[in-house]
Design an enzyme around this catalytic site. Structure first.
Site, mmCIF file in Angstrom:
data_model
loop_
_atom_site.group_PDB
_atom_site.id
_atom_site.type_symbol
_atom_site.label_atom_id
_atom_site.label_comp_id
_atom_site.label_asym_id
_atom_site.label_seq_id
_atom_site.Cartn_x
_atom_site.Cartn_y
_atom_site.Cartn_z
ATOM 1 N N GLU A 82 19.009 12.392 37.998
ATOM 2 C CA GLU A 82 18.802 11.892 36.633
ATOM 3 C C GLU A 82 17.304 11.920 36.338
ATOM 4 O OE1 GLU A 82 17.462 9.680 33.773
ATOM 5 O OE2 GLU A 82 17.519 8.495 35.627
ATOM 6 N N SER A 83 16.936 12.430 35.163
ATOM 7 C CA SER A 83 15.541 12.795 34.914
ATOM 8 C C SER A 83 14.596 11.598 34.822
ATOM 9 C CB SER A 83 15.435 13.648 33.647
ATOM 10 O OG SER A 83 15.912 12.945 32.522
ATOM 11 N N CYS A 196 21.128 13.523 24.984
ATOM 12 C CA CYS A 196 21.261 12.769 26.220
ATOM 13 C C CYS A 196 22.537 11.932 26.154
ATOM 14 C CB CYS A 196 20.044 11.866 26.416
ATOM 15 S SG CYS A 196 20.220 10.701 27.785
ATOM 16 N N ASP A 203 17.948 16.837 22.880
ATOM 17 C CA ASP A 203 17.439 17.783 23.874
ATOM 18 C C ASP A 203 17.424 19.163 23.231
ATOM 19 O OD1 ASP A 203 17.300 15.831 25.934
ATOM 20 O OD2 ASP A 203 19.430 16.118 26.376
ATOM 21 N N GLY A 265 9.196 13.119 29.144
ATOM 22 C CA GLY A 265 8.649 12.337 30.247
ATOM 23 C C GLY A 265 7.887 13.176 31.251
#
Length: 289
Positions: A82-83, A196, A203, A265
């Site tokens: 998970e990012s 997301c 995204d 991020g």
């Protein structure tokens, strides 16, 4: 079992600056793959190529160091990462001292490999070979000015003036052109968007579809890609859904799907899936990344 809903996504989170591998949050690929009919041997090869633009640590004298990092996660690994947890993990290097760049690479490779292959050996013979580690490359500042920007090669689907009315995946839009000779072509679009699955944040991606076989109707293909616009799924899962829809609906002889998502991020994710063995594409960013 880890799920997106109990991941760090969408939650208030403390940012740790001391190394902590437990921050990594792997999520099993199997659940979403079952939705698209992938339950046994994988019908594709490939990898998820990540780029990290915000990696820093301290040398043994306490001086900050920075680098760009590239990671290659094989698609046969049972988990994605998970990012946001990936970002938190990388941030934990910020005030941690390492002897040199090689020590940083080794730590990254060991931790990320453990996370993506976690639980893979539950039903595997103890004599089986260990799963492969993920690829890790660090690019130091003296090479930053050599970083290129390229757009995906191929014929642009975005040139087509189509009416779009579907904004959730509509595989029925995919069709081949009847009674036409087989072709080999590469098609691209900058109009892929999904969301997301936890936060609903958009995204954005460029996508390249390479195939050989009966010609795919290009207007229907563009409308199909646009139909992901309100779809909630992680990047890797969207690319596998596109691959399987094309594979089952259009039945190409060969197929490869490659998407480059804009960063969030400090991380971008670029999944690649192919029906046949070939080298991975170069992990080179495009203008929107």
């Amino acid at each position: 079992m880890n799920t997106p809903q109990n991941s760090p996504l969408g939650q208030a989170t403390a940012y740790l600056d001391q190394y902590d591998a437990s921050l990594l949050f792997p999520i099993a690929r199997a659940t979403k793959r079952a939705e698209i009919g992938v339950t046994g041997a994988l019908p594709f090869l490939g990898a998820d190529m990540w780029t990290a633009f915000e990696l820093s640590w301290l040398n043994l004298r306490g001086k900050p160091q920075v680098a760009l990092a590239r990671f290659t996660v094989p698609c046969e690994s049972p988990n994605i990462i998970e990012s946001k947890s990936f970002k938190l993990y990388l941030n934990s290097f910020n005030n941690t001292r390492f002897a040199d760049v090689d020590a940083v690479k080794a730590r990254l490779r060991a931790d990320l490999s453990e996370a993506v292959w976690r639980d893979a050996g539950k039903n595997v013979s103890p004599d089986a070979a260990a799963p492969p580690s993920i690829g890790v490359t660090l690019l130091l500042p003296e090479l930053f000015d050599r970083e290129p920007i390229y757009e995906l090669d191929g014929l642009s689907l975005d040139r087509l003036d189509v009416e779009c009315t579907h904004y959730t995946p509509a595989p029925d839009l995919l069709r081949v052109v009847p009674d036409e000779a087989p072709v080999s072509e590469v098609l691209v679009s900058n109009l892929l968007k999904s969301n997301c699955p936890v936060t609903g944040q958009p995204d954005w991606a460029s996508v390249q579809i390479s195939y050989s076989g009966a010609p795919i109707d290009q207007e229907g293909l563009l409308q199909y890609l646009v139909s992901f616009r309100n779809h909630n799924e992680f990047h890797e899962q969207c690319v596998e859904r596109i691959f399987m829809d094309l594979w089952t609906r259009c039945k190409p002889v060969r197929l490869a799907v490659y998407a480059r998502y804009t960063r969030r991020g400090g991380l971008d994710i670029n999944p690649f899936r192919t029906s046949y063995a070939q080298a991975l594409p170069a992990n080179v960013r495009n203008a929107r990344q």
